[in-house]
Design a protein around this motif. Structure first.
Motif, PDB file in Angstrom:
ATOM      1  N   SER A 143      25.498  -4.386 -31.059  1.00  0.00           N
ATOM      2  CA  SER A 143      26.167  -4.089 -32.319  1.00  0.00           C
ATOM      3  C   SER A 143      26.774  -2.694 -32.269  1.00  0.00           C
ATOM      4  N   ALA A 144      27.764  -2.483 -33.125  1.00  0.00           N
ATOM      5  CA  ALA A 144      28.456  -1.199 -33.178  1.00  0.00           C
ATOM      6  C   ALA A 144      29.396  -1.219 -34.365  1.00  0.00           C
ATOM      7  N   PRO A 145      29.770  -0.058 -34.874  1.00  0.00           N
ATOM      8  CA  PRO A 145      30.826  -0.033 -35.889  1.00  0.00           C
ATOM      9  C   PRO A 145      32.176  -0.263 -35.212  1.00  0.00           C
ATOM     10  N   SER A 146      33.181  -0.700 -35.967  1.00  0.00           N
ATOM     11  CA  SER A 146      34.553  -0.756 -35.430  1.00  0.00           C
ATOM     12  C   SER A 146      34.895   0.640 -34.939  1.00  0.00           C
ATOM     13  N   GLY A 147      35.545   0.701 -33.783  1.00  0.00           N
ATOM     14  CA  GLY A 147      35.962   2.007 -33.271  1.00  0.00           C
ATOM     15  C   GLY A 147      35.006   2.604 -32.264  1.00  0.00           C
ATOM     16  N   ALA A 148      33.863   1.936 -32.020  1.00  0.00           N
ATOM     17  CA  ALA A 148      32.897   2.488 -31.052  1.00  0.00           C
ATOM     18  C   ALA A 148      33.226   2.050 -29.626  1.00  0.00           C
ATOM     19  N   GLY A 149      34.118   1.069 -29.501  1.00  0.00           N
ATOM     20  CA  GLY A 149      34.525   0.627 -28.158  1.00  0.00           C
ATOM     21  C   GLY A 149      33.647  -0.469 -27.588  1.00  0.00           C
ATOM     22  N   LYS A 150      32.992  -1.210 -28.477  1.00  0.00           N
ATOM     23  CA  LYS A 150      32.041  -2.235 -28.030  1.00  0.00           C
ATOM     24  C   LYS A 150      32.680  -3.300 -27.133  1.00  0.00           C
ATOM     25  N   SER A 151      33.826  -3.854 -27.568  1.00  0.00           N
ATOM     26  CA  SER A 151      34.445  -4.935 -26.785  1.00  0.00           C
ATOM     27  C   SER A 151      34.865  -4.451 -25.404  1.00  0.00           C
ATOM     28  N   SER A 152      35.443  -3.263 -25.337  1.00  0.00           N
ATOM     29  CA  SER A 152      35.854  -2.716 -24.038  1.00  0.00           C
ATOM     30  C   SER A 152      34.646  -2.521 -23.127  1.00  0.00           C
ATOM     31  N   LEU A 153      33.554  -2.022 -23.688  1.00  0.00           N
ATOM     32  CA  LEU A 153      32.329  -1.812 -22.910  1.00  0.00           C
ATOM     33  C   LEU A 153      31.787  -3.133 -22.372  1.00  0.00           C
ATOM     34  N   ILE A 154      31.712  -4.125 -23.244  1.00  0.00           N
ATOM     35  CA  ILE A 154      31.196  -5.429 -22.829  1.00  0.00           C
ATOM     36  C   ILE A 154      32.089  -6.013 -21.729  1.00  0.00           C
ATOM     37  N   ASN A 155      33.415  -5.910 -21.909  1.00  0.00           N
ATOM     38  CA  ASN A 155      34.329  -6.447 -20.894  1.00  0.00           C
ATOM     39  C   ASN A 155      34.196  -5.713 -19.564  1.00  0.00           C
ATOM     40  N   ALA A 156      34.055  -4.396 -19.611  1.00  0.00           N
ATOM     41  CA  ALA A 156      33.894  -3.610 -18.375  1.00  0.00           C
ATOM     42  C   ALA A 156      32.596  -4.007 -17.681  1.00  0.00           C
ATOM     43  N   PHE A 157      31.560  -4.206 -18.467  1.00  0.00           N
ATOM     44  CA  PHE A 157      30.270  -4.616 -17.909  1.00  0.00           C
ATOM     45  C   PHE A 157      30.375  -5.989 -17.249  1.00  0.00           C
ATOM     46  N   LEU A 158      31.012  -6.933 -17.944  1.00  0.00           N
ATOM     47  CA  LEU A 158      31.113  -8.293 -17.399  1.00  0.00           C
ATOM     48  C   LEU A 158      31.963  -8.342 -16.133  1.00  0.00           C
ATOM     49  N   ALA A 159      32.899  -7.408 -16.004  1.00  0.00           N
ATOM     50  CA  ALA A 159      33.804  -7.395 -14.840  1.00  0.00           C
ATOM     51  C   ALA A 159      33.124  -6.840 -13.588  1.00  0.00           C
ATOM     52  N   GLU A 160      31.951  -6.209 -13.754  1.00  0.00           N
ATOM     53  CA  GLU A 160      31.256  -5.641 -12.593  1.00  0.00           C
ATOM     54  C   GLU A 160      30.736  -6.726 -11.658  1.00  0.00           C
ATOM     55  N   LYS A 161      30.624  -6.364 -10.393  1.00  0.00           N
ATOM     56  CA  LYS A 161      30.016  -7.273  -9.412  1.00  0.00           C
ATOM     57  C   LYS A 161      28.501  -7.237  -9.598  1.00  0.00           C
ATOM     58  N   ARG A 162      27.862  -8.388  -9.562  1.00  0.00           N
ATOM     59  CA  ARG A 162      26.391  -8.394  -9.635  1.00  0.00           C
ATOM     60  C   ARG A 162      25.882  -9.649  -8.950  1.00  0.00           C
ATOM     61  N   ASP A 163      24.617  -9.647  -8.559  1.00  0.00           N
ATOM     62  CA  ASP A 163      24.077 -10.816  -7.866  1.00  0.00           C
ATOM     63  C   ASP A 163      23.338 -11.755  -8.820  1.00  0.00           C
ATOM     64  N   TRP A 164      23.682 -11.654 -10.103  1.00  0.00           N
ATOM     65  CA  TRP A 164      23.165 -12.640 -11.050  1.00  0.00           C
ATOM     66  C   TRP A 164      24.245 -12.832 -12.119  1.00  0.00           C
ATOM     67  N   GLN A 165      24.054 -13.833 -12.979  1.00  0.00           N
ATOM     68  CA  GLN A 165      25.076 -14.125 -13.976  1.00  0.00           C
ATOM     69  C   GLN A 165      24.810 -13.453 -15.313  1.00  0.00           C
ATOM     70  N   ALA A 166      25.877 -13.001 -15.939  1.00  0.00           N
ATOM     71  CA  ALA A 166      25.808 -12.451 -17.295  1.00  0.00           C
ATOM     72  C   ALA A 166      27.047 -12.922 -18.035  1.00  0.00           C
ATOM     73  N   GLN A 167      26.902 -13.207 -19.294  1.00  0.00           N
ATOM     74  CA  GLN A 167      28.048 -13.705 -20.072  1.00  0.00           C
ATOM     75  C   GLN A 167      27.900 -13.323 -21.537  1.00  0.00           C
ATOM     76  N   VAL A 168      29.004 -13.367 -22.272  1.00  0.00           N
ATOM     77  CA  VAL A 168      28.887 -13.175 -23.721  1.00  0.00           C
ATOM     78  C   VAL A 168      28.704 -14.529 -24.375  1.00  0.00           C
ATOM     79  N   SER A 169      28.019 -14.494 -25.493  1.00  0.00           N
ATOM     80  CA  SER A 169      27.867 -15.709 -26.275  1.00  0.00           C
ATOM     81  C   SER A 169      29.150 -15.910 -27.074  1.00  0.00           C
ATOM     82  N   ILE A 170      29.634 -17.121 -27.111  1.00  0.00           N
ATOM     83  CA  ILE A 170      30.861 -17.411 -27.863  1.00  0.00           C
ATOM     84  C   ILE A 170      30.489 -18.064 -29.195  1.00  0.00           C
TER      85      ILE A 170
END
Lengths: 208, 208
Positions: B11-38
């Motif tokens: 959670s975050a207020p509008s303007g905290a950059g939450k979506s960008s952070l989540i997208n940057a995190f999901l774009a990272e290489k990792r040896d397990w799966q992570a996803q956002v809930s839709i």
């Protein structure tokens, strides 16, 4: 701005690569301080051991005085020598926001946990029995009896793995080091720690 | 070998950059799966929004049927539209060992926490009031009244930061992304999760 460090109790059987992992972790670049706790001992320094770096080497008289002053988190007598973890030195470091890694066995860990329940325990395991046996055969020419005895000691230590908060399997050394780093890094983002560190920012953000 | 994923409430207020952070995190290489809930919603798709990617767009009738089937972790009606988080889809992902990030506000977070107390909450804050105001003035030409209203909404959301397990101050975007990664990574080293994942290794190491 104020910070409080975390005490990490790091335990492992011989052969799990604990010292190498801790050293690799300490060598990383970071924007905060982390250090290992240096134990006190009454045993004589071995070749290459430096006072204040590997141990604080003290006399039995001094050690007993420190016990009486309640200066230790935990202490033990092993084969006639005393070993102890200075409570005061650790608390001073934590107060300065420094994370402290404490390299002790499961018995010491229990004592520290009693006095500082917020300490986080990390247990390191080798990836397999075969790999552990190879690592315990340090000279490559140890007798079967010696290796069997070391394995028994390792198993005794490993049987306490479930008393710890985190578990690292040291299979790939680079991965294991990254896991140790992530555990310490994540802890710094705990809400209570961040609230303390960023109290001015939070106050400003919430001011009407 | 078996794994269980972790549900992160972000959670975050509008303007905290939450979506960008989540997208940057999901774009990272990792040896397990992570996803956002839709989420599911009954509101009409906006330009560029894709069904199944940004939202599951459903009719009000379908949504009400899903409510009746207890298919949601939490749901809410906002300005006549329904929004909900599918409990079943999340539980399926977690069972497969996938980490799931749930992007919801503090009210949704409370509902989810009630049903899944082991979910971990992460709250993201902007670095300062000045920076937040600049980010809330999205078009660079919004009226003072509109910005004041957005600031009030942001403050209402931010006032719940202390209900979360972790706090990230999004000052330096790269650092904030690394912090989010470390939180998720460290969680995978929790003893119970590792014990489940490496049960065969541990059994072999401890066998007499």
């Amino acid at each position: 701005m104020s910070q409080v460090g975390t005490l990490y109790i790091v335990s492992a059987p011989s052969g799990a690569g604990k010292s190498s992992l801790i050293n690799a972790f300490l060598a990383e670049k970071r924007d905060w301080q982390a250090q290992v706790s240096i134990s006190h001992t009454t045993r004589a320094p071995r070749a290459g051991e430096v006072d204040g770096q590997h141990y604080h080497f003290v006399s039995t008289e001094t050690f007993k005085k420190l016990i009486a002053e309640n200066a230790f988190f935990e202490w033990a007598e092993v084969f006639g020598n005393y070993y102890g973890t200075s409570r005061i030195a650790i608390e001073e470091a934590l107060t300065k926001g420094i994370d402290v890694l404490l390299d002790i066995d499961w018995q010491g860990a229990r004592q520290v946990r009693k006095m500082l329940p917020e300490a986080k325990g990390i247990f390191i395991l080798p990836p397999s029995r075969k790999e552990l046996e190879a690592r315990l055969n340090t000279r490559g020419q140890d007798s079967k009896e010696i290796i069997t005895k070391r394995m028994e000691q390792a198993q005794s230590e490993m049987s306490h793995y479930d008393e710890y908060d985190y578990l690292i399997i040291n299979d790939n050394f680079k991965c294991a080091t990254e896991e140790l780093s992530a555990i310490v890094k994540a802890q710094r983002n705990k809400q209570a720690k961040q609230t303390l560190k960023h109290q001015t920012t939070i106050k400003e953000l919430l001011a009407q």
